[in-house]
Design an enzyme around this catalytic site. Structure first.
Site, short mmCIF file in Angstrom:
data_model
loop_
_atom_site.label_atom_id
_atom_site.label_comp_id
_atom_site.label_asym_id
_atom_site.label_seq_id
_atom_site.Cartn_x
_atom_site.Cartn_y
_atom_site.Cartn_z
N ARG A 79 -8.59 -0.42 4.40
CA ARG A 79 -7.70 0.57 3.78
C ARG A 79 -6.39 -0.08 3.33
O ARG A 79 -5.77 0.36 2.38
CB ARG A 79 -7.36 1.69 4.77
CG ARG A 79 -8.56 2.44 5.28
CD ARG A 79 -8.14 3.64 6.07
NE ARG A 79 -7.29 4.52 5.26
CZ ARG A 79 -6.93 5.73 5.63
NH1 ARG A 79 -7.34 6.20 6.81
NH2 ARG A 79 -6.18 6.47 4.87
N ARG B 188 0.17 14.52 12.79
CA ARG B 188 0.64 14.26 11.42
C ARG B 188 0.90 15.57 10.64
O ARG B 188 0.30 15.83 9.61
CB ARG B 188 -0.37 13.38 10.67
CG ARG B 188 -0.85 12.14 11.38
CD ARG B 188 0.19 11.04 11.54
NE ARG B 188 0.64 10.45 10.32
CZ ARG B 188 0.05 9.42 9.70
NH1 ARG B 188 -1.08 8.97 10.17
NH2 ARG B 188 0.56 8.91 8.60
N CYS C 260 -4.96 12.65 12.32
CA CYS C 260 -5.72 11.41 12.23
C CYS C 260 -5.64 10.77 13.62
O CYS C 260 -5.07 11.32 14.55
CB CYS C 260 -5.14 10.49 11.17
SG CYS C 260 -3.61 9.73 11.69
N LYS D 275 0.85 -1.20 0.00
CA LYS D 275 0.00 0.00 0.00
C LYS D 275 0.88 1.25 0.00
O LYS D 275 0.66 2.18 -0.78
CB LYS D 275 -0.88 0.01 1.24
CG LYS D 275 -1.55 1.35 1.54
CD LYS D 275 -2.40 1.34 2.78
CE LYS D 275 -1.68 1.65 4.03
NZ LYS D 275 -1.41 3.06 4.29
N ASN D 276 1.90 1.26 0.86
CA ASN D 276 2.69 2.48 1.04
C ASN D 276 3.71 2.72 -0.05
O ASN D 276 4.41 3.74 -0.02
CB ASN D 276 3.34 2.49 2.43
CG ASN D 276 2.29 2.71 3.52
OD1 ASN D 276 1.14 3.05 3.22
ND2 ASN D 276 2.66 2.48 4.75
N ASP E 246 4.56 0.45 12.10
CA ASP E 246 3.34 -0.17 11.55
C ASP E 246 3.18 -1.62 11.98
O ASP E 246 2.17 -2.23 11.67
CB ASP E 246 3.34 -0.09 10.02
CG ASP E 246 3.19 1.33 9.54
OD1 ASP E 246 3.41 1.59 8.34
OD2 ASP E 246 2.88 2.21 10.37
C1 EPZ Z 1 4.26 6.94 6.49
O1 EPZ Z 1 3.47 7.96 7.05
C2 EPZ Z 1 3.35 5.74 6.32
N1 EPZ Z 1 2.25 6.08 5.42
C3 EPZ Z 1 2.80 5.32 7.69
O2 EPZ Z 1 2.03 4.14 7.51
C4 EPZ Z 1 4.00 4.99 8.59
O3 EPZ Z 1 3.52 4.65 9.87
C5 EPZ Z 1 4.93 6.22 8.69
O4 EPZ Z 1 5.34 6.60 7.36
C6 EPZ Z 1 6.16 5.97 9.52
O5 EPZ Z 1 6.85 4.90 9.04
C7 EPZ Z 1 2.49 6.09 4.08
O6 EPZ Z 1 3.59 5.81 3.61
C8 EPZ Z 1 1.32 6.42 3.19
P1 EPZ Z 1 6.25 10.28 8.58
P2 EPZ Z 1 4.03 9.48 7.07
O7 EPZ Z 1 6.19 11.53 7.79
O8 EPZ Z 1 4.93 9.70 5.94
C9 EPZ Z 1 6.57 13.67 11.86
C10 EPZ Z 1 0.17 2.78 7.74
O9 EPZ Z 1 -0.29 2.22 8.74
N2 EPZ Z 1 6.47 14.61 10.73
O10 EPZ Z 1 7.35 9.30 8.32
O11 EPZ Z 1 2.86 10.39 7.25
C11 EPZ Z 1 5.30 12.85 12.06
O12 EPZ Z 1 4.39 13.55 12.89
C12 EPZ Z 1 0.63 4.21 7.83
O13 EPZ Z 1 0.32 2.22 6.61
C13 EPZ Z 1 6.60 15.98 10.98
O14 EPZ Z 1 6.78 16.41 12.12
O15 EPZ Z 1 4.88 9.49 8.42
C14 EPZ Z 1 5.83 11.59 12.74
O16 EPZ Z 1 5.98 11.85 14.12
C15 EPZ Z 1 0.34 4.82 9.19
N3 EPZ Z 1 6.49 16.86 9.94
C16 EPZ Z 1 7.22 11.41 12.11
O17 EPZ Z 1 7.56 12.69 11.53
C17 EPZ Z 1 6.29 16.43 8.65
O18 EPZ Z 1 6.23 17.28 7.74
C18 EPZ Z 1 7.26 10.38 11.00
O19 EPZ Z 1 6.18 10.66 10.12
C19 EPZ Z 1 6.16 15.04 8.41
C20 EPZ Z 1 6.26 14.15 9.47
#
Ligand code: EPZ
Length: 420
Positions: free
Chosen positions: A399, A121, A116, A22-23, A307
């Site tokens: 999803r 996020r 969410c 998915k990701n 995850d």
């Molecule tokens: C991706 O989300 C995945 N989703 C998530 O999978 C996964 O849990 C996550 O990466 C971490 O591995 C997809 O790829 C579609 P991040 P993402 O940006 O990119 C902070 C699932 O279950 N952050 O790596 O949204 C954020 O708050 C989903 O399949 C900022 O502060 O996660 C978090 O604490 C859930 N500012 C950390 O970084 C930003 O601009 C990591 O988030 C972006 C992120």
């Protein structure tokens, strides 16, 4: 809302074919906006989130059609720059339209995704990176408005304050058409980043270093079409391995990418699973073996994936002893804990750690899913527990898990979907 009715207490056994990730599919569907040529995507999982992504593509002017199961043709050219709130609010990964639209059209208007269940996020790192690549960014009425000064982004050296998967992906896509070279430091290293880079390279992008913390992208004038096969879903694979292990079963997974699962396989072995790897097959044998407790701390890849945290908590909940699970990525990713406690698990939240005391077994109960991976942990708990478990709000699970009932039944699990 649909529910799952699960009767637990039986060891899972047999074979299951793992779907495309998915990701990886979500950014790759959106990266097709970087060209007006046709692209064929194979091994694409048919999920709520991929369906939402195709809807977004159509709103933006692209055309798509299903050629076969898990095979799609995408063609046409983006004509609109607006990713609307009504759609973005249903899938936060829509934020990844920002990079491709700004790079291809020179401008974009993408609704802020909002938080969410598992956390706020924020997307500040996506915005900051585009500013450094020469985009004027404004936040107005809940929309991020981007404008590439002079109509085209330029290369930049971007140091990510935090490791962000979709942040890295958004900027990698934007940089593919920018003028000059972009370096992304402190980049995310997930296998899905590498799969997106492989797809972009197939389209003519010049990218190297994906999979490491430093990615270099040399922008090109335009990208062309072609064909790409989506990488296997490591989280789906990990989920079925945990389900096989928690029920003391004997399962074989096909179409996996074992190298993307090293941290999970290491923890499963530490918990006393017998695991054999044979090419793209992974076999787990837990017959007659005790589950040993293992401490988990989530981390960006190649660390233990956040995850997989909820799923592994079920294993620890029925292990022979005490353990802890620490979540370092998201601020609110323990919503499965109260539901597991209702099934008899002995869990105690202390800050971003859950202390776990293993119990001999769980008891079936009525529980509620709150997010994608929490729903997976509740289904696993239902397969383990004595008696019947009803999992409510399973649209969360639709999803990210393709053909869930069919795959679980194929492993001998008892699961029914009922519409409430
Ligand atoms: C991706 O989300 C995945 N989703 C998530 O999978 C996964 O849990 C996550 O990466 C971490 O591995 C997809 O790829 C579609 P991040 P993402 O940006 O990119 C902070 C699932 O279950 N952050 O790596 O949204 C954020 O708050 C989903 O399949 C900022 O502060 O996660 C978090 O604490 C859930 N500012 C950390 O970084 C930003 O601009 C990591 O988030 C972006 C992120």
């Amino acid at each position: 809302m649909d529910k799952f009715v699960i009767t637990g207490g039986r060891a899972l056994s047999g074979e299951v074919v793992i779907s495309g990730a998915k990701n990886a599919a979500l950014p790759i569907i959106l990266c097709t906006m970087l060209t007006k040529d046709s692209i064929v995507l194979k091994n694409l999982p048919e999920l709520r989130d991929t369906a939402t992504c195709f809807k977004l593509l159509e709103i933006l002017g692209k055309k798509y059609q299903k050629l076969n199961d898990n095979e799609y043709l995408i063609e046409g050219e983006v004509t609109s720059k607006v990713a609307p709130y009504d759609l973005v609010k249903t899938m936060r990964a829509s934020i990844m339209a920002l990079g491709p639209l700004t790079a291809f059209l020179g401008e974009a208007e993408v609704s802020l995704p909002g938080g969410c269940a598992i956390g706020a996020r924020p997307v500040d790192l996506h915005v900051k990176g585009l500013i450094e690549m020469g985009a004027k960014m404004h936040l107005e009425e809940g929309y991020i408005r981007a404008q590439a000064v002079g109509g085209r982004l330029h290369g930049a050296r971007i140091v990510m304050d935090k490791v962000s998967v979709t942040g890295t992906e958004n900027l990698m896509m934007a940089a593919s058409l920018a003028d000059g070279v972009t370096i992304i430091e402190n980049a995310a290293r997930e296998p899905e980043i590498v799969d997106l880079a492989d797809c972009l390279r197939m389209m003519g992008a010049k990218i190297r270093g994906d999979g490491t913390a430093t990615i270099e992208i040399e922008g090109v004038k335009e990208l062309h079409g072609g064909e790409h096969t989506i990488v296997a879903d490591r989280i789906e694979a990990g989920t079925y391995l945990v389900a096989g292990m928690a029920t003391h079963g004997f399962v074989t997974l096909h179409n996996t990418l074992p190298s993307s699962l090293e941290a999970v396989l290491a923890k499963l072995r530490q918990a006393n699973a017998l695991i054999e790897i044979n090419g793209t097959d992974i076999t787990l044998d837990m017959r007659g073996r005790d589950i040993m407790p293992v401490d988990i701390v989530t981390a960006p890849h190649p660390g233990f994936p956040t995850d997989m945290q909820a799923q592994f908590m079920v294993l620890n909940a029925i292990a022979q002893g005490s353990s802890s699970v620490t979540e370092t990525i998201f601020e609110n990713r323990f919503m499965h804990v109260p539901e597991l406690i209702r099934m008899g698990a002995r869990l105690k939240i202390e800050g971003n750690t859950v202390m776990i005391q293993g119990v001999p077994n769980l008891k079936g109960a009525q529980v509620m899913a709150t997010d994608l991976r929490a729903s997976a942990s509740l289904v696993i708990a239902g397969l383990v527990a004595e008696g019947q478990t009803i999992v409510d709000r399973i649209y969360h699970m639709d999803r990210g898990y393709e053909h869930i009932e069919r795959k679980i039944r194929g492993l001998g699990g008892t699961i029914e979907r009922v519409s409430a």
